[in-house]
Structures are given as C-alpha cells and as structure tokens.
Design a protein around this motif. Structure first.
Motif, PDB file in Angstrom:
ATOM      1  N   LEU A   1       0.824  -1.214   0.000  1.00  0.00           N
ATOM      2  CA  LEU A   1       0.000   0.000   0.000  1.00  0.00           C
ATOM      3  C   LEU A   1       0.855   1.259   0.000  1.00  0.00           C
ATOM      4  O   LEU A   1       0.454   2.290  -0.546  1.00  0.00           O
ATOM      5  CB  LEU A   1      -0.927  -0.001   1.217  1.00  0.00           C
ATOM      6  CG  LEU A   1      -2.022  -1.085   1.235  1.00  0.00           C
ATOM      7  CD1 LEU A   1      -2.781  -1.041   2.546  1.00  0.00           C
ATOM      8  CD2 LEU A   1      -2.968  -0.907   0.058  1.00  0.00           C
ATOM      9  N   ALA A   2       2.046   1.172   0.619  1.00  0.00           N
ATOM     10  CA  ALA A   2       2.917   2.345   0.679  1.00  0.00           C
ATOM     11  C   ALA A   2       3.380   2.773  -0.705  1.00  0.00           C
ATOM     12  O   ALA A   2       3.685   3.948  -0.926  1.00  0.00           O
ATOM     13  CB  ALA A   2       4.129   2.048   1.571  1.00  0.00           C
ATOM     14  N   CYS A   3       3.457   1.828  -1.643  1.00  0.00           N
ATOM     15  CA  CYS A   3       3.856   2.178  -3.017  1.00  0.00           C
ATOM     16  C   CYS A   3       2.867   3.174  -3.628  1.00  0.00           C
ATOM     17  O   CYS A   3       3.264   4.126  -4.302  1.00  0.00           O
ATOM     18  CB  CYS A   3       3.935   0.921  -3.879  1.00  0.00           C
ATOM     19  SG  CYS A   3       5.210  -0.253  -3.362  1.00  0.00           S
ATOM     20  N   PHE A   4       1.557   2.958  -3.383  1.00  0.00           N
ATOM     21  CA  PHE A   4       0.545   3.846  -3.942  1.00  0.00           C
ATOM     22  C   PHE A   4       0.474   5.163  -3.171  1.00  0.00           C
ATOM     23  O   PHE A   4       0.113   6.194  -3.753  1.00  0.00           O
ATOM     24  CB  PHE A   4      -0.816   3.144  -3.915  1.00  0.00           C
ATOM     25  CG  PHE A   4      -0.837   1.875  -4.707  1.00  0.00           C
ATOM     26  CD1 PHE A   4      -0.950   1.910  -6.084  1.00  0.00           C
ATOM     27  CD2 PHE A   4      -0.724   0.644  -4.093  1.00  0.00           C
ATOM     28  CE1 PHE A   4      -0.964   0.743  -6.831  1.00  0.00           C
ATOM     29  CE2 PHE A   4      -0.724  -0.527  -4.825  1.00  0.00           C
ATOM     30  CZ  PHE A   4      -0.849  -0.476  -6.201  1.00  0.00           C
ATOM     31  N   ARG A   5       0.832   5.140  -1.901  1.00  0.00           N
ATOM     32  CA  ARG A   5       0.866   6.373  -1.120  1.00  0.00           C
ATOM     33  C   ARG A   5       1.887   7.349  -1.693  1.00  0.00           C
ATOM     34  O   ARG A   5       1.643   8.553  -1.773  1.00  0.00           O
ATOM     35  CB  ARG A   5       1.224   6.022   0.335  1.00  0.00           C
ATOM     36  CG  ARG A   5       1.390   7.203   1.251  1.00  0.00           C
ATOM     37  CD  ARG A   5       2.292   6.844   2.411  1.00  0.00           C
ATOM     38  NE  ARG A   5       3.663   6.673   1.981  1.00  0.00           N
ATOM     39  CZ  ARG A   5       4.619   6.154   2.739  1.00  0.00           C
ATOM     40  NH1 ARG A   5       4.334   5.712   3.940  1.00  0.00           N
ATOM     41  NH2 ARG A   5       5.849   6.041   2.277  1.00  0.00           N
ATOM     42  N   ASP A   6       3.041   6.832  -2.128  1.00  0.00           N
ATOM     43  CA  ASP A   6       4.094   7.696  -2.672  1.00  0.00           C
ATOM     44  C   ASP A   6       3.651   8.395  -3.953  1.00  0.00           C
ATOM     45  O   ASP A   6       4.122   9.484  -4.260  1.00  0.00           O
ATOM     46  CB  ASP A   6       5.357   6.874  -2.942  1.00  0.00           C
ATOM     47  CG  ASP A   6       5.977   6.347  -1.650  1.00  0.00           C
ATOM     48  OD1 ASP A   6       5.682   6.930  -0.594  1.00  0.00           O
ATOM     49  OD2 ASP A   6       6.738   5.367  -1.705  1.00  0.00           O
ATOM     50  N   ASP A   7       2.743   7.764  -4.713  1.00  0.00           N
ATOM     51  CA  ASP A   7       2.232   8.395  -5.937  1.00  0.00           C
ATOM     52  C   ASP A   7       1.544   9.714  -5.623  1.00  0.00           C
ATOM     53  O   ASP A   7       1.745  10.721  -6.315  1.00  0.00           O
ATOM     54  CB  ASP A   7       1.235   7.455  -6.640  1.00  0.00           C
ATOM     55  CG  ASP A   7       1.885   6.158  -7.089  1.00  0.00           C
ATOM     56  OD1 ASP A   7       3.132   6.120  -7.119  1.00  0.00           O
ATOM     57  OD2 ASP A   7       1.167   5.213  -7.396  1.00  0.00           O
ATOM     58  N   VAL A   8       0.723   9.709  -4.572  1.00  0.00           N
ATOM     59  CA  VAL A   8      -0.037  10.903  -4.202  1.00  0.00           C
ATOM     60  C   VAL A   8       0.900  12.031  -3.792  1.00  0.00           C
ATOM     61  O   VAL A   8       0.743  13.192  -4.204  1.00  0.00           O
ATOM     62  CB  VAL A   8      -1.022  10.578  -3.061  1.00  0.00           C
ATOM     63  CG1 VAL A   8      -1.780  11.822  -2.638  1.00  0.00           C
ATOM     64  CG2 VAL A   8      -1.990   9.480  -3.492  1.00  0.00           C
ATOM     65  N   VAL A   9       1.924  11.683  -2.994  1.00  0.00           N
ATOM     66  CA  VAL A   9       2.860  12.709  -2.519  1.00  0.00           C
ATOM     67  C   VAL A   9       3.596  13.339  -3.683  1.00  0.00           C
ATOM     68  O   VAL A   9       3.768  14.570  -3.753  1.00  0.00           O
ATOM     69  CB  VAL A   9       3.848  12.099  -1.508  1.00  0.00           C
ATOM     70  CG1 VAL A   9       4.905  13.114  -1.108  1.00  0.00           C
ATOM     71  CG2 VAL A   9       3.100  11.605  -0.277  1.00  0.00           C
ATOM     72  N   PHE A  10       4.045  12.527  -4.617  1.00  0.00           N
ATOM     73  CA  PHE A  10       4.785  13.078  -5.754  1.00  0.00           C
ATOM     74  C   PHE A  10       3.903  13.988  -6.606  1.00  0.00           C
ATOM     75  O   PHE A  10       4.368  15.005  -7.141  1.00  0.00           O
ATOM     76  CB  PHE A  10       5.355  11.945  -6.609  1.00  0.00           C
ATOM     77  CG  PHE A  10       6.153  12.436  -7.780  1.00  0.00           C
ATOM     78  CD1 PHE A  10       7.414  12.986  -7.594  1.00  0.00           C
ATOM     79  CD2 PHE A  10       5.643  12.371  -9.071  1.00  0.00           C
ATOM     80  CE1 PHE A  10       8.146  13.451  -8.672  1.00  0.00           C
ATOM     81  CE2 PHE A  10       6.367  12.831 -10.145  1.00  0.00           C
ATOM     82  CZ  PHE A  10       7.626  13.372  -9.941  1.00  0.00           C
ATOM     83  N   LEU A  11       2.637  13.656  -6.747  1.00  0.00           N
ATOM     84  CA  LEU A  11       1.728  14.510  -7.506  1.00  0.00           C
ATOM     85  C   LEU A  11       1.582  15.889  -6.852  1.00  0.00           C
ATOM     86  O   LEU A  11       1.481  16.907  -7.542  1.00  0.00           O
ATOM     87  CB  LEU A  11       0.362  13.839  -7.639  1.00  0.00           C
ATOM     88  CG  LEU A  11       0.311  12.595  -8.541  1.00  0.00           C
ATOM     89  CD1 LEU A  11      -1.067  11.954  -8.501  1.00  0.00           C
ATOM     90  CD2 LEU A  11       0.688  12.962  -9.979  1.00  0.00           C
ATOM     91  N   VAL A  12       1.613  15.921  -5.510  1.00  0.00           N
ATOM     92  CA  VAL A  12       1.552  17.205  -4.809  1.00  0.00           C
ATOM     93  C   VAL A  12       2.813  18.015  -5.082  1.00  0.00           C
ATOM     94  O   VAL A  12       2.761  19.230  -5.310  1.00  0.00           O
ATOM     95  CB  VAL A  12       1.358  16.990  -3.294  1.00  0.00           C
ATOM     96  CG1 VAL A  12       1.394  18.325  -2.554  1.00  0.00           C
ATOM     97  CG2 VAL A  12       0.048  16.271  -3.023  1.00  0.00           C
TER      98      VAL A  12
END
Length: 541
Positions: A497-508
């Motif tokens: 799940l942490a892999c998908f969490r990093d996607d959101v942060v990078f988009l910000v």
C-alpha cells in the motif's frame, strides 16, 4: 574525466545494448531451428520424434528412499495411469506412505516412468524416467503468541522446545508434483541439438533413422513454500497432488532456463524462501505479462541507478539547508531504517531487502550532511560536532518546526493508539517483533504525513528550486514501476500500500512545481543562485 552528462549517456547506452542482447537471447531460447533435411523428406542428420508413431503409453509413479534404483524392489507404486493420453490434462491426489527413515529427517524420492502400456518399466527398453525429491529441508517458522495474555505452562514448555530447534532445518513435504511432456512433433537437427533440451532427451535407433523418446519434465517452479508441510515423527501418510499438462518446445526450453536460474540463486546463498519469491513471479504470472515484467524490471534497475547517482551527487554538493526540511530528512532516515528492519524480521525476499538496505545507508549519510555533522576521533573514542546555521537556514528551520508542531497533534495519538490496538489483538513472535511492527505500521500508515513539513516549507518560501528534481524524477518513474511490482512480488500488504501512497505525494510536489515559477534570484539545490554564478571568461581568439 567524463562529465556527468557523458557518464549518464554511457550508462543509458550500455543499458540499451543490454536490453537488446537480452531480447536476442530470449528469442534464441523460445525459437529452435528445425532440421533442414526434414523439409525435403530426408532423414540424414535429423532426430525424429518417437511420439509421431503414436505409441500406447502408461504413466507410473513410484516412491523410494533411495536416490537410485535398479530393480522393482524397495519401491512403492503410488499412481498408475493406463492408456495415458499426452494431450489430456489431469490432476489427481493420492496418499503416500511415509517410511520411518523419512520421518526421522530423511529424504523420499519420486520416480516417474513413461513406458509402453502393459509392460513394466524395468522391462521396457524404450521407457523414460525422471527423479524428483518429495522432501526438502527448511527452518520451521516460529509460532506467534499474544504478548499480554501469555501461555499456559505446557505451552511455554512446548514453545521453549520449538525455540531451541528453530535454527535446525527439518524435513518438509512437497505436496505437489507437476509433470509435463513435450508434445510437438518437432524434428531436431542432430548436429545442433539445444544443450538445454539435450540433457532431457533419450535417443534410440529405429532402422535408418534416429528417434528421441518422449521428453518428460518435472516443473520444479510449481513447488512453492506455501505448499510445504512439516513431517512429524507420528506421520504415516501424506497427500500428494500429481498434475499433468502438455508443454510446447519453446515453453519447455524457457522453463528449463528459469529453473537453472533459480538453482543458481540458491548456490549463491539465496534461501529456499528467497528462491520461492522468484518462482512466484514465473508461476503466478501470465507468460506475456511476465515478458513485460522483465522489460519493466530492466528500466527499474536503470532508474534506480540514476536516482541513487543524482541523489548522492545532490547531497555531496549541498552547502546550504535553505528551503530543505531537516526534520523531513531525519524522518525519512528513521522510516527507511525501520522499514529495512521490518523486512528483515519478516524474512522478505532479497529482491526487496537489498535495495531497502542500500537506501537506509544513503539516508544515514544524508542526515550527516543535513545536520552538518563532523566526526573526529580522539583515540578510539569518536567526537561528534554539529555545524551552525545562517539566518536563512534558521528561517527555514522555523517553518519546519512550525509544521511539525501542528503535525504532532495528529500523528502521535494515531501511532500510540495503533500500537496499543495491535498489542491487544494481534499475535507476534516477540516483543521486538511487536515494536518493529508498531513502528513500521506508523511509517506506512502515516509516514506520508512526515513529508508534509517539506511541502509546508515550499509553501512558505513559495519556491521548489531547492529540491533535487533530477533524483525526484527518476524516483517517480520507479514509484510507478513499483505499483506494477506490488502485484507481482510477494511482500507485506502494508509495504504494498505504501507504493501507492508515494504516488499521491509526488503529484503534490508536481503541483507545487507548476504553482511556483522559477525565480533566478533564489538559491538552487547547491546553495547558489543563477545571478551569483561567476560569468565565464571570454574566449580569446
């Protein structure tokens, strides 16, 4: 000396050559050149398939404690398939008697014979057979307990006995046996037989032509750790699921190479569990998706290298912490080390563990740079000194502290509550295991919150020029590739799940880069501004 751009171009060029070479090798594996004389009806130099004669075959599976047998004695027949049809897929479960020698940490072998129907394999000159161990040695997984409620006295005694034997491998039962027969009527060129298939071939002379008998193959990649069963001394019978399916020549050659690769990993020190992770990639994945995975994995390796290179280059040249959240660097170091220890405790695949370990070492080095630490040795005793911050860096530190203050109101109660809940409701191997799991659950569940201080500093300074965008870009590509691997490689659910969490942060981060235009008067990631850079001397003619 090569410049940074030249070195990167060289690495990309070597990578392109490597990918092209890999594609060529894979093509050579799945494509086999047929015998040229066979097209014209000739037989000279060709090796013909015996199955083209459509013989009536029988499949027999025997078990024995001996690694080699020469007669019918000391073997047990566990499966007999008369009128065996090589085109028909089947799966059967049989009960196998476990000898006393096997129950005492011994080995049991399966002998699989493919022979003419109505004739015992010992009397059939055209039989083919293959041997496979039905047992393997592994260290048993420790039992998990509730740390608060504890155990009864009897359970504690049993647990102590188990703990003392944890480091000793014991016999495990392989409950699956997967068989294949190559069914293609393929005519080989006798002068250029593929080495991988040749060791599975048995040739006979029939008249003026040479024939190869049916190629029998055991799919060892299907033997997974999850299917293993511990053999107890009281066990007298164990179930064995025998499955059969036909296989093409191309897939057979590919499977042989993959099994050899897994065997090589074990020779290099990979454990049975590590090899099992690699097996899962091949067995549980569609063949075309597997080819895509290989291609994507190559790019993942390239981006990993470039990200590490640019990240180290960025911090190596870093002279100022203006615009950089020191607490975010500290948290990233702490979380990376905790994740590494968690993966180590969970005995995760080396495919995941090794990159995590390298990342932890790099994050520790970043903390040294961020805190301006210098280590001086006074004899055998190290002395650590910290550098001072200028006014601009102190302003950044104020923003950082302010962000952490607001964040702590939310983060600390969540982490403490989660640790308490897991202690009451979840079983663990030890207190250390609970501590590491509590830390890592906080990292995975709320770790992205610790990236918010850097976003807050960017917001206050209205700039993102101080961030290592080259390294961010390569890491972003790898993050999206990790999303693919999250469904392929076995790993803890929280890590997935942490892999998908990093996607959101990078988009910000991308949104902030678009929101705040480049200001050439602001410092860049190396602590210098465009206007402060010395101008190059004019070239004299």
């Amino acid at each position: 000396m090569l410049s940074r751009s030249s070195f990167t171009s060289l690495v990309v060029g070597v990578f392109a050559v490597y990918v092209a070479h890999t594609c060529w090798v894979m093509y050579g594996i799945v494509y086999t050149r047929p015998c040229p004389a066979a097209a014209g009806g000739g037989a000279a130099g060709c090796v013909w398939p015996y199955l083209a004669r459509r013989p009536k075959l029988q499949l027999s599976v025997y078990t024995t404690t001996r690694s080699s047998i020469g007669a019918e004695s000391n073997v047990d027949l566990v499966l007999n398939v008369e009128d065996f049809d090589i085109e028909s897929k089947f799966e059967r479960t049989v009960n196998v008697s476990v000898p006393k020698k096997t129950r005492n940490n011994g080995t049991l072998y399966a002998y699989i014979f493919l022979h003419h129907a109505g004739i015992l394999p010992w009397h059939d000159g055209k039989q083919v057979h293959i041997v496979s161990p039905l047992t393997t040695y592994m260290v048993p997984k420790p039992e998990e307990i509730n740390l608060l409620t504890g155990e009864s006295a009897t359970q504690q005694i049993e647990a102590e006995k188990q703990t003392n034997a944890l480091d000793e491998p014991v016999s495990h039962w392989r409950s699956r046996l997967t068989l294949n027969v190559m069914v293609e009527d393929f005519v080989f060129d006798g002068s250029s037989l593929p080495a991988d298939v040749h060791r599975y071939m048995k040739m006979v002379q029939l008249g003026k032509t040479v024939h190869y008998l049916p190629i029998l193959f055991i799919d060892q990649l299907s033997n997974r750790v999850k299917d293993l069963m511990v053999i107890n001394r009281s066990t007298t019978e164990l179930p064995l699921t025998v499955s059969y399916d036909k296989i093409s020549l191309g897939k057979l050659r590919f499977w042989i190479h993959m099994q050899d690769a897994v065997y090589s990993l074990q020779q290099f020190g990979f454990s049975e569990k590590d090899a099992d992770e690699v097996k899962g990639i091949f067995v549980d994945t569609n063949l075309y998706f597997l080819a895509l995975t290989f291609f994507v994995a190559a790019f993942h390796l390239l981006f990993d290298f470039l990200a590490f290179k640019n990240d180290i280059s960025f911090w190596k040249k870093k002279r100022s912490m203006i615009g950089m959240s020191t607490k975010a660097v500290l948290w990233r170091c702490f979380s990376t080390v905790v994740i590494f220890l968690f993966l180590l405790d969970e005995q995760t695949s080396l495919l995941v563990l090794i990159p995590a370990g390298i990342g932890a070492v790099i994050e520790l080095w970043k903390v040294k740079k961020a805190l301006k630490m210098t280590i001086k040795w006074q004899g055998l005793r190290p002395k650590i000194q910290f550098g001072t911050y200028n006014d601009s860096e102190k302003k950044t530190e104020e923003y950082d502290t302010q962000a952490m203050k607001y964040l702590s109101y939310l983060l600390y109660p969540l982490c403490i509550g989660g640790a308490g809940y897991s202690l009451l409701n979840v079983k663990y191997k030890s207190w250390y295991s609970w501590l590491i799991n509590s830390f890592v659950n906080g990292v995975y569940a709320f770790g992205f919150l610790f990236m918010l201080p850097q976003l807050f500093v960017n917001y206050k300074m209205k700039s993102v020029a101080h961030l290592p965008w080259k390294a961010f870009t390569y890491k972003a590509f790898n993050t999206f590739i990790d999303d693919i691997f999250a469904f392929i490689i076995t790993m803890p659910t929280s890590h997935r799940l942490a892999c998908f969490r990093d996607d959101v942060v990078f988009l910000v981060y991308l949104y902030q880069r678009w929101l705040y235009p480049v200001d050439k008067s602001r410092v860049n990631e190396y602590g210098e501004s465009y206007e402060e850079k010395p101008k190059k001397k004019a070239h004299r003619e």
